[in-house]
Each structure stands twice: as structure tokens, then as C-alpha cells.
Design an enzyme around this catalytic site. Structure first.
Site, PDB file in Angstrom:
ATOM      1  N   GLU A   1      81.156  78.291  14.818  1.00 46.77           N
ATOM      2  CA  GLU A   1      81.457  78.775  13.714  1.00 46.77           C
ATOM      3  C   GLU A   1      81.629  77.215  12.797  1.00 46.77           C
ATOM      4  O   GLU A   1      83.312  77.540  12.671  1.00 46.77           O
ATOM      5  CB  GLU A   1      81.873  79.843  12.409  1.00 46.77           C
ATOM      6  CG  GLU A   1      81.734  81.443  13.202  1.00 46.77           C
ATOM      7  CD  GLU A   1      80.260  81.153  12.782  1.00 46.77           C
ATOM      8  OE1 GLU A   1      80.016  82.225  13.434  1.00 46.77           O
ATOM      9  OE2 GLU A   1      79.776  80.593  11.718  1.00 46.77           O
TER      10      GLU A   1
ATOM     11  N   ALA B   1      95.619  78.794  12.646  1.00 48.83           N
ATOM     12  CA  ALA B   1      96.142  77.711  11.821  1.00 48.83           C
ATOM     13  C   ALA B   1      97.978  77.532  11.633  1.00 48.83           C
ATOM     14  O   ALA B   1      98.000  78.593  10.740  1.00 48.83           O
ATOM     15  CB  ALA B   1      95.537  76.828  10.341  1.00 48.83           C
TER      16      ALA B   1
ATOM     17  N   GLU C   1      81.406  67.837   3.545  1.00 50.38           N
ATOM     18  CA  GLU C   1      81.593  68.731   2.915  1.00 50.38           C
ATOM     19  C   GLU C   1      82.877  68.944   2.101  1.00 50.38           C
ATOM     20  O   GLU C   1      83.981  68.107   2.972  1.00 50.38           O
ATOM     21  CB  GLU C   1      81.958  69.454   3.813  1.00 50.38           C
ATOM     22  CG  GLU C   1      82.631  70.760   3.738  1.00 50.38           C
ATOM     23  CD  GLU C   1      82.612  71.454   5.484  1.00 50.38           C
ATOM     24  OE1 GLU C   1      83.631  71.106   5.902  1.00 50.38           O
ATOM     25  OE2 GLU C   1      82.073  73.068   5.480  1.00 50.38           O
TER      26      GLU C   1
ATOM     27  N   LYS D   1      94.548  81.150  18.329  1.00 54.33           N
ATOM     28  CA  LYS D   1      95.558  81.137  17.963  1.00 54.33           C
ATOM     29  C   LYS D   1      95.396  80.837  16.495  1.00 54.33           C
ATOM     30  O   LYS D   1      94.291  79.903  15.660  1.00 54.33           O
ATOM     31  CB  LYS D   1      95.867  79.174  18.474  1.00 54.33           C
ATOM     32  CG  LYS D   1      96.436  78.478  18.123  1.00 54.33           C
ATOM     33  CD  LYS D   1      96.087  77.283  18.517  1.00 54.33           C
ATOM     34  CE  LYS D   1      95.421  76.619  17.344  1.00 54.33           C
ATOM     35  NZ  LYS D   1      96.049  76.633  15.459  1.00 54.33           N
TER      36      LYS D   1
ATOM     37  N   CYS E   1      83.420  77.194   4.307  1.00 51.16           N
ATOM     38  CA  CYS E   1      82.803  76.847   4.631  1.00 51.16           C
ATOM     39  C   CYS E   1      81.269  77.000   4.042  1.00 51.16           C
ATOM     40  O   CYS E   1      80.035  76.411   4.402  1.00 51.16           O
ATOM     41  CB  CYS E   1      82.550  77.067   6.285  1.00 51.16           C
ATOM     42  SG  CYS E   1      82.177  78.776   6.365  1.00 51.16           S
TER      43      CYS E   1
HETATM   44  N1  LIG Z   1      81.327  77.364   9.611  1.00 54.95           N
HETATM   45  C1  LIG Z   1      82.684  78.585   9.141  1.00 54.95           C
HETATM   46  O1  LIG Z   1      82.677  80.219   9.092  1.00 54.95           O
HETATM   47  C2  LIG Z   1      84.270  77.053   9.092  1.00 54.95           C
HETATM   48  C3  LIG Z   1      83.953  76.550   8.709  1.00 54.95           C
HETATM   49  N2  LIG Z   1      85.519  76.055   8.347  1.00 54.95           N
HETATM   50  C4  LIG Z   1      85.508  74.380   8.209  1.00 54.95           C
HETATM   51  O2  LIG Z   1      86.961  73.814   9.340  1.00 54.95           O
HETATM   52  C5  LIG Z   1      87.265  73.404   8.450  1.00 54.95           C
HETATM   53  C6  LIG Z   1      88.452  73.745   6.998  1.00 54.95           C
HETATM   54  O3  LIG Z   1      89.480  74.358   8.081  1.00 54.95           O
HETATM   55  P1  LIG Z   1      90.431  73.510   9.058  1.00 54.95           P
HETATM   56  O4  LIG Z   1      91.346  74.705   9.891  1.00 54.95           O
HETATM   57  O5  LIG Z   1      90.625  72.300   8.253  1.00 54.95           O
HETATM   58  O6  LIG Z   1      89.649  73.533  10.271  1.00 54.95           O
HETATM   59  P2  LIG Z   1      90.362  72.622  12.097  1.00 54.95           P
HETATM   60  O7  LIG Z   1      88.598  72.603  12.417  1.00 54.95           O
HETATM   61  O8  LIG Z   1      91.106  71.245  11.241  1.00 54.95           O
HETATM   62  O9  LIG Z   1      91.289  73.852  12.297  1.00 54.95           O
HETATM   63  C7  LIG Z   1      90.909  74.993  12.432  1.00 54.95           C
HETATM   64  C8  LIG Z   1      91.358  75.707  13.686  1.00 54.95           C
HETATM   65  O10 LIG Z   1      91.301  75.052  14.662  1.00 54.95           O
HETATM   66  C9  LIG Z   1      92.677  74.483  15.432  1.00 54.95           C
HETATM   67  N3  LIG Z   1      92.572  73.004  16.194  1.00 54.95           N
HETATM   68  C10 LIG Z   1      92.623  72.091  15.899  1.00 54.95           C
HETATM   69  N4  LIG Z   1      92.065  70.741  16.955  1.00 54.95           N
HETATM   70  C11 LIG Z   1      92.623  72.064  17.381  1.00 54.95           C
HETATM   71  C12 LIG Z   1      92.845  71.675  19.168  1.00 54.95           C
HETATM   72  N5  LIG Z   1      92.828  70.537  19.429  1.00 54.95           N
HETATM   73  N6  LIG Z   1      92.499  73.161  19.555  1.00 54.95           N
HETATM   74  C13 LIG Z   1      93.020  73.879  19.623  1.00 54.95           C
HETATM   75  N7  LIG Z   1      92.387  74.417  18.434  1.00 54.95           N
HETATM   76  C14 LIG Z   1      92.891  72.925  16.879  1.00 54.95           C
HETATM   77  C15 LIG Z   1      93.692  74.345  14.173  1.00 54.95           C
HETATM   78  O11 LIG Z   1      94.945  74.321  14.125  1.00 54.95           O
HETATM   79  C16 LIG Z   1      93.104  75.452  13.287  1.00 54.95           C
HETATM   80  O12 LIG Z   1      93.775  76.672  14.153  1.00 54.95           O
HETATM   81  C17 LIG Z   1      86.504  72.765   7.288  1.00 54.95           C
HETATM   82  O13 LIG Z   1      85.312  71.814   7.809  1.00 54.95           O
HETATM   83  C18 LIG Z   1      85.590  74.014   7.386  1.00 54.95           C
HETATM   84  O14 LIG Z   1      83.897  74.261   6.864  1.00 54.95           O
HETATM   85  C19 LIG Z   1      85.849  77.247   8.011  1.00 54.95           C
HETATM   86  C20 LIG Z   1      85.977  77.575   7.843  1.00 54.95           C
HETATM   87  C21 LIG Z   1      85.419  78.952   7.937  1.00 54.95           C
HETATM   88  O1  LIG Z   2      85.957  80.269   6.572  1.00 61.32           O
HETATM   89  C1  LIG Z   2      84.630  80.682   6.198  1.00 61.32           C
HETATM   90  O2  LIG Z   2      85.226  79.623   5.403  1.00 61.32           O
HETATM   91  C2  LIG Z   2      84.299  82.167   5.637  1.00 61.32           C
HETATM   92  O3  LIG Z   2      83.315  81.820   7.482  1.00 61.32           O
HETATM   93  C3  LIG Z   2      83.173  82.232   3.894  1.00 61.32           C
HETATM   94  S1  LIG Z   2      83.031  83.858   3.862  1.00 61.32           S
HETATM   95  O4  LIG Z   2      82.637  84.512   5.638  1.00 61.32           O
HETATM   96  O5  LIG Z   2      84.483  84.388   4.237  1.00 61.32           O
HETATM   97  O6  LIG Z   2      82.154  83.587   3.310  1.00 61.32           O
END
Ligand SMILES: NC(=O)C1=CN([C@@H]2O[C@H](COP(=O)(O)OP(=O)(O)OC[C@H]3O[C@@H](n4cnc5c(N)ncnc54)[C@H](O)[C@@H]3O)[C@@H](O)[C@H]2O)C=CC1
Ligand SMILES: O=C(O)[C@H](O)CS(=O)(=O)O
Length: 487
Positions: free
Chosen positions: A257, A184, A388, A182, A291
Site C-alpha cells: 500500500e 514506524a 505526493e 515493525k 495516501c
Molecule cells: N498506500 C497507502 O495506504 C499508504 C501510503 N503511505 C505513504 O508512505 C509515505 C509516508 O509514510 P512513511 O512512514 O514516511 O513511509 P516510509 O516508507 O518512510 O516508512 C513506512 C514504514 O516503513 C519502514 N521502513 C522504512 N525503510 C525500511 C526498510 N528498509 N526496511 C523495513 N522497513 C522500512 C518505516 O520505518 C515505517 O515503519 C507517503 O509516501 C505515503 O503516501 C503511507 C500510508 C498509507
Molecule cells: O495510510 C493511509 O493514508 C490510509 O490508508 C488512509 S485511510 O485508509 O485512513 O483512508
């Protein structure tokens, strides 16, 4: 922006379920827009619980067969898929920039980064070893075998919509699992294109399924359907916690993650030019929407002014604009809501006494373009210290002692990535071992690659992606105790 592709067939807008490209049962669609200019790129099938259940059933059937393939066969498929990603990299990058906004050069890098996980796990698939254990008695033989978890749900974010899917699907397929994906809703096209290439590479029907649309309905099905044995998620900590809780009723395994709040520490013995280069790479990549971005830049008092001036010069050289323009190095944020959130963080800091060294709000281009910003005179009462930022904003905090730097760095519930610059070997070891993070970059601002374990601690999640550890999240350990061996 007009999206021109060498292979227009890569631009998909339907769900892929059990080997078929299908419309949503309701016939509904949702729009995908280009964040640079708001133009409509595509209308995508708006799927929900019905399609999610169909994906799970298809994956369950396919996984029974896929688990019987040899490691070599799974490796061959992943390598063919890897080759197709590289052959189609330019088109995939253009689709990625169109829907997410990042500069084309970064988009090309993301496609390669994601492809490298396919290559890596094509190799790791052949090294899923078991164990023979010295038996407690002569009539017994003890051994361990590793078997695939089963059906895996992959839920991915908009900031790296291509690489994050590849980083999850590659180890799952290598381990013998089948997946239901699934993406985004802001960025489904990159993921759909990847699945189209997987089909071209010979993925059996039902091995890789994907649908976007009603996020909550799809998420509810994937987290509660008992045939799904694992959920792997990349996204915000808030959503990650919701998903972990939802998975509890069927005791699914989870890999999370989640969000970060990376400290970037510059000690007084640092190579300042190297530290500025590292800060630029870490902070402003993907317009700060990663992230692992430097979120709080902590500079030792004796070098604070010199570092700030050098960083200021580098930030002024950034070119803000649409990602498909050659000279652009900072694209728009993913949407206006994200841009507004970042501007609110800037305003909060200024209201609490911060000074704007450069930038400070929306760019003259408007829309979701935010000026690359440096804030000074900041403190830990400001939201830019605790939250963040997920935007191109660098708050420069000042510290005096090493212990103060470590205390500030660890003063957060997050624990994904941390960075510091020093050339003192004793300081490097002392600080690296005290930082409460899953990843520590030392004299380096870009730490992500397929060979190293990517993941965090505390509220940044659980599990590791990539590396020799990455397969563990998709395997179950089975202990066999054979008795009656004595003649
Ligand atoms: N630790 C890591 O590797 C990463 C962390 N992030 C974090 O994610 C945030 C930004 O990305 P977003 O896409 O806005 O995050 P988000 O958490 O809003 O969405 C991520 C995914 O989860 C889905 N989602 C949201 N609510 C859901 C539910 N109730 N059930 C199933 N799926 C659901 C969204 O549609 C999307 O596909 C930031 O906080 C960023 O730090 C983003 C990328 C990498
Ligand atoms: O979703 C992200 O922010 C990625 O995990 C960061 S990275 O792997 O491209 O550094």
C-alpha cells in the site's frame, strides 16, 4: 503536553516477543516525542536483527498451532480484541494524538476504523470456502482448499499507526497466520498498545510479535528470513520497491500500500458546496498526511473562481494547534523534516509562478505546524503536480474539457485514489472508467472503510486490504486431485 490515561498500562515501551515484554538485547532505547511541542513521551526498546529473528522463530512456532484452530475460535479472539479496542478507545486516541499529532476527534475515528477491521475479519474468518470442481474423468475428484500463508511480516507507517496495523493483522490472524510487526519509529506507542490489548484478549504466545528500532536491520531480517512467507507494507513507494526487491531472494508474497497523487476533479455541473466539503475532508484530514488525500485539485474553468472562493472560506475556518485541544481541526505534521519538505513544495510552486491564496508556509506556532494553504495559477511543471504533497496544501489546477481533466488526472505514475464531482450520469460512467486508479470517489471525499477493497495500481502498490477480497492476500490455494474413485 502531559499524557493522562485511564489505563496507564496501555503505554508500553518494550518489544513483545513470544508472549513476553522484553528490553532490547543491547539495552538501548530510542525516544518518542510529541510533534506538537517536542516533549518526550517515552523511551522505547531499540531492537534490531536479533530481536527480529526471535520474533520470526516465535511466530513460526505459534503459527503451526494457530493454523489448527477453527474459524470460530479465530473469530472469537478477533471479536474479543475488537471489544477491548472500543472499551479503551479514549486512551488509545490520546496515545495516538500524543505521538502522531492528529486532532483527538480524528484519533478517535482512527481507533474505531482499525477496530472495524478486527470485527470485519472476525466475520470473514468463517467464510474461507474451497471448491469442488467437475472432474475430467469418473475416477477422479478435484477440489480446492485454502490454507494460511504462514508467518507474515507487517511493516506500518506513522500516519495511521493504529489502523494500519489492525488492517494488516486482522486478515492475517483470521486466515490462520502469525505476525511479526515493525511500526514506524516515530509512532510505535499506538501499535504497542494494540498488542497489549491483543494479549489481554488471549493471543497465544508468539501469535502477534512486535519490535521497533533499527529499521534497516529489522527490515533486512524480515525480508530475507525464509520462515517469513509474506511481507505486507504500507508506506512510501520508494521503500516499497526496496522491500519488494529484498523479498525476491526468498520469493515471498507481498502486499504493498504505497504512495498516491490523487486528482480531485470538479466539473462544471458539480454541486460546488458538496465539492468543497469533499475537498476539505479529503485534503486536510490528518493535516494532509494520508495516501488518499486530494493531491491535485482540478477545477473546470467555468466554476474555477466560484469553487476557489468557497474553498478559501472553508480553509480559513480551520483551527491550527495541538491535537489534544478541543477546538483544533488541523494538527502539526509528524516532524519538522516533514514540514520543511511541504514548505519546499510551496516555494517551488511560487518560484514557478503560483499565487498563494491563503497560507504559504510554517504557521506562527512554529515547530512542524504548517499553514493550511491554497495555491492558484499552478501548472504541471511544479512539484505539487508530480509529487505526493503529504501536507495541508491544495493546488487548484484549471481545465477546460473532460478529456483534458482525465489526461491530467492520469498523468502520474501513481494510481491509488481519485475523486470527482459531477451530477451527469453519462459523464460519471465515462470518467470513472477512464481513471487509472484503484479507488474512485464520486461526489465523495472520504472513501475508506473496512467493507471496501483498499489498494492501488501502478506505483501505488499491489493487493487489497479490507473487504471480501482482503483475505486472499493471506491464503494459499491448494488443488487436490483424488483418483481411483471408480469402484
Ligand atoms: N498506500 C497507502 O495506504 C499508504 C501510503 N503511505 C505513504 O508512505 C509515505 C509516508 O509514510 P512513511 O512512514 O514516511 O513511509 P516510509 O516508507 O518512510 O516508512 C513506512 C514504514 O516503513 C519502514 N521502513 C522504512 N525503510 C525500511 C526498510 N528498509 N526496511 C523495513 N522497513 C522500512 C518505516 O520505518 C515505517 O515503519 C507517503 O509516501 C505515503 O503516501 C503511507 C500510508 C498509507
Ligand atoms: O495510510 C493511509 O493514508 C490510509 O490508508 C488512509 S485511510 O485508509 O485512513 O483512508
Amino acid at each position: 503536553m502531559t499524557l493522562t490515561l485511564n489505563n496507564p498500562d496501555l503505554l508500553r515501551n518494550l518489544a513483545h516477543i513470544d508472549g513476553q515484554w522484553v528490553f532490547a538485547k543491547s539495552g538501548e532505547t530510542f525516544p518518542v516525542h510529541n510533534p506538537a511541542d517536542g516533549t518526550l513521551i517515552s523511551e522505547v526498546a531499540y531492537c534490531g536483527a536479533t530481536e527480529a529473528a526471535q520474533m520470526v522463530d516465535a511466530a513460526h512456532r505459534a503459527q503451526q498451532q494457530w493454523a489448527k484452530t477453527t474459524a470460530k475460535e479465530r473469530a472469537a479472539f478477533l471479536r474479543d480484541w475488537y471489544n477491548l479496542l472500543l472499551e479503551n478507545r479514549e486512551d488509545l486516541a490520546r496515545i495516538l494524538t500524543a505521538e502522531q499529532g492528529k486532532p483527538l476527534a480524528e484519533a478517535r475515528n482512527e481507533i474505531t476504523y482499525g477496530a472495524n477491521f478486527l470485527e470485519w475479519f472476525a466475520e470473514e474468518a468463517k467464510r474461507i470456502y474451497g471448491d469442488l470442481i467437475p472432474a475430467p474423468s469418473s475416477d477422479k475428484r478435484l477440489m480446492v482448499i485454502k490454507q494460511p500463508v504462514g508467518v507474515v511480516a507487517c511493516i506500518t507507517p506513522w500516519n495511521f499507526p493504529s489502523a494500519m496495523l489492525a488492517r494488516k493483522v486482522a486478515p492475517a490472524i483470521a486466515a490462520g497466520c502469525a505476525v511479526v510487526c515493525k511500526p514506524a519509529s516515530a509512532t510505535p506507542l499506538s501499535a504497542l498498545a494494540l498488542v497489549a490489548l491483543a494479549e489481554q484478549a488471549g493471543a497465544p504466545p508468539g501469535l502477534i510479535n512486535i519490535a521497533a528500532g533499527d529499521t534497516a536491520a529489522i527490515g533486512d531480517e524480515l525480508t530475507t528470513n525464509p520462515l517469513v512467507r509474506k511481507v505486507t507494507f504500507t508506506g512510501s513507494t520508494e521503500v516499497g520497491k526496496q522491500l519488494m526487491a529484498a523479498c525476491a531472494s526468498t520469493v515471498k508474497r507481498t502486499s504493498m500500500e504505497l504512495g498516491g497523487n490523487a486528482p480531485f476533479i470538479v466539473f462544471d455541473d458539480a454541486d460546488l458546496d458538496a465539492a468543497v466539503a469533499g475537498a476539505m475532508a479529503s485534503k486536510y484530514r490528518n493535516a494532509g498526511q494520508t495516501c488518499v488525500c486530494a493531491n491535485r485539485i482540478l477545477v473546470q474553468a467555468g466554476v474555477y473562481d466560484a469553487f476557489a472562493e468557497k474553498l478559501h472560506t472553508a480553509v480559513k475556518a480551520l483551527q491550527v494547534g495541538p491535537g489534544d485541544q478541543d477546538d483544533v481541526t488541523l494538527g502539526p505534521l509528524v516532524d519538522k523534516k516533514a514540514a520543511e519538505k511541504v514548505c519546499n513544495l510551496i516555494d517551488d510552486a511560487v518560484a514557478k509562478g503560483a499565487q498563494v491564496m491563503t497560507g504559504g508556509g510554517l504557521d506562527a506556532l512554529g515547530g512542524s505546524f504548517v499553514q493550511p494553504t491554497i495555491l492558484t495559477g499552478v501548472n504541471n511543471r511544479m512539484r505539487v503536480f508530480t509529487e505526493e504533497i503529504f501536507g495541508p496544501v491544495a493546488p487548484l489546477f484549471k481545465f477546460n474539457s473532460d478529456q483534458e481533466a482525465v489526461q491530467m488526472a492520469n498523468d502520474t505514475e501513481f494510481g491509488l485514489a481519485a475523486y470527482f464531482y459531477s451530477r451527469d450520469i453519462g459523464r460519471i460512467w465515462r470518467v470513472a472508467e477512464q481513471l487509472e486508479y484503484g479507488i474512485v470517489g464520486i461526489n465523495e471525499g472520504i472513501i475508506s472503510n473496512e467493507m471496501a477493497p483498499f489498494g492501488g495500481v501502478k506505483h501505488s502498490g499491489q493487493g487489497r486490504e479490507g473487504s471480501k477480497y482482503g483475505l486472499d492476500d493471506y491464503l494459499e490455494i491448494k488443488y487436490l486431485c483424488v483418483s481411483g474413485i471408480d469402484a
